[in-house]
Design a protein around this motif. Structure first.
Motif: not given
Length: 388
Positions: A283-295
């Motif tokens: 939650e401290r990383a309040d903006r994730n640019s989502h380079y990958m959709a990982m699972f």
């Protein structure tokens, strides 16, 4: 939408008349390299401003950005750099090509980011730099890492190749007090096919000037007599690439907003699939640019994970295997390796070993599609995992 019908995703890279206009502008200015044109200079100012940095230096690619940043931080023979064991190999090779030793440490099994406790345990008197990688655009624990850095007098170097536009506690990459590097390779969140940048926070003007010299063969901007001041290389970005990147930067924020909305839905859908665990957040990383959709599919094993990726690709998803642990590549052992065996490194990196065997990632362009495509994606993953 039928789960067996391949969804249609936006193409990548994306471009429009802004890139076309930029290329013509670069062409018609009559100077196609940075020392005579204006596109690289303009891009550097815009990129620095966008990331809250005092300076940005555009270079030929993300790997060169790392090498250059490490060099100006004093990395060379006799020094060590701590890097996450789960990352693309450039994070390691940039260190090794400078004659330094790469020290891989384990990552958090939830976020896939470097584990601060592992970092603290790996610091020695030879440690020159600590290099967190913001995996898939999710920023590493910069609070804990900053404390380790301050306590030991070892600077951080952020590998932000995945993290264009990301934030930590509201702070942009350039506002966190450490040098950072970016990549503009073809798959990245903004791209010119290749390219990179080093961003320098406030107070790093001297290192910025040194980096400028080293990226331009050691030659000052106004030199007319070949008075090369330091040893360097040619890492200059060209004007055409910079013109494209200026256009790419202008749509970055809007694309991040869409990807964030889609990942919120897709991660919930993936998490509901038996045996599938999506990358966690912070939650401290309040903006994730989502380079990958990982699972992850814990326990699947590398061979079956690779077969799973093949099934996903055959079913229409742009799927890829997770990064191999850097110490499990031949390249890692060619030069600049720590004085310990592969088994010894693996023993202290259990999470990296596990993630390397069971992680799958999907190209970020899927997150630019609609909600219907997110549901279809989850259905395909569910079918493919069930068949495993």
């Amino acid at each position: 939408m039928d789960a067996r019908q391949a969804p249609e995703f936006p193409a990548w890279p994306q471009y429009d008349d802004a890139e076309r206009a930029g290329l013509i502008r670069a062409l018609e200015q009559g100077q196609w390299w940075r020392m005579g044109g204006g596109e690289v200079n303009s891009f550097e100012h815009e990129f620095a401003d966008h990331h809250g940095a005092e300076h940005a230096l555009a270079v030929t690619n993300g790997t060169h950005a790392l090498e250059l940043a490490l060099q100006v931080l004093g990395v060379g023979p006799g020094t060590e750099v701590i890097v996450p064991a789960f990352t693309f190999i450039s994070s390691s090779q940039a260190v090794q090509r400078l004659g330094a030793v790469t020290v891989p440490v384990d990552v958090d099994p939830h976020t896939y980011n470097i584990d601060p406790a592992a970092v603290a345990a790996a610091v020695t008197p030879r440690t020159k730099v600590i290099m967190p990688v913001h995996m898939a655009g999710l920023m590493a624990d910069m609070d804990a890492l900053a404390k380790i850095s301050a306590d030991n007098g070892v600077p951080l170097l952020q590998d932000a190749a995945h993290a264009h536009g990301a934030r930590w506690r509201g702070n942009r990459v350039g506002e966190l007090g450490s040098i950072a590097t970016f990549s503009f390779q073809n798959g990245k969140l903004m791209t010119a096919g290749e390219g990179g940048a080093v961003v320098f926070p406030e107070g790093e003007a001297e290192r910025y000037e040194t980096a400028f010299l080293r990226h331009s063969c050691g030659r000052p901007r106004d030199d007319r007599r070949y008075l090369h001041r330091v040893s360097g290389s040619n890492m200059r970005l060209n004007e055409f690439s910079a013109s494209v990147l200026r256009a790419q930067l202008r749509r970055l924020d809007q694309q991040i907003a869409v990807r964030d909305q889609r990942w919120t839905l897709l991660s919930q859908l993936l998490g509901a699939i038996d045996g599938v665990v999506p990358q966690g957040g912070d939650e401290r990383a309040d903006r994730n640019s989502h380079y990958m959709a990982m699972f992850r599919v814990p326990g699947i094993g590398e061979k079956e994970r690779n077969a799973l990726v093949d099934r996903l690709v055959a079913m229409g998803l742009p799927a890829f295997a997770g990064f191999r642990a850097i110490y499990r590549t031949d390249a890692f052992w060619e030069l600049g390796t720590p004085d310990e065996s592969l088994d010894a490194i693996a023993e202290r990196c259990p999470h990296t070993d596990a993630i390397s065997e069971d992680c799958v990632w999907l190209h970020h362009r899927i997150l630019l599609a609609g909600e219907q495509e997110m549901r279809a994606t989850a259905e395909i993953v569910s079918d493919a995992v069930a068949s495993a």
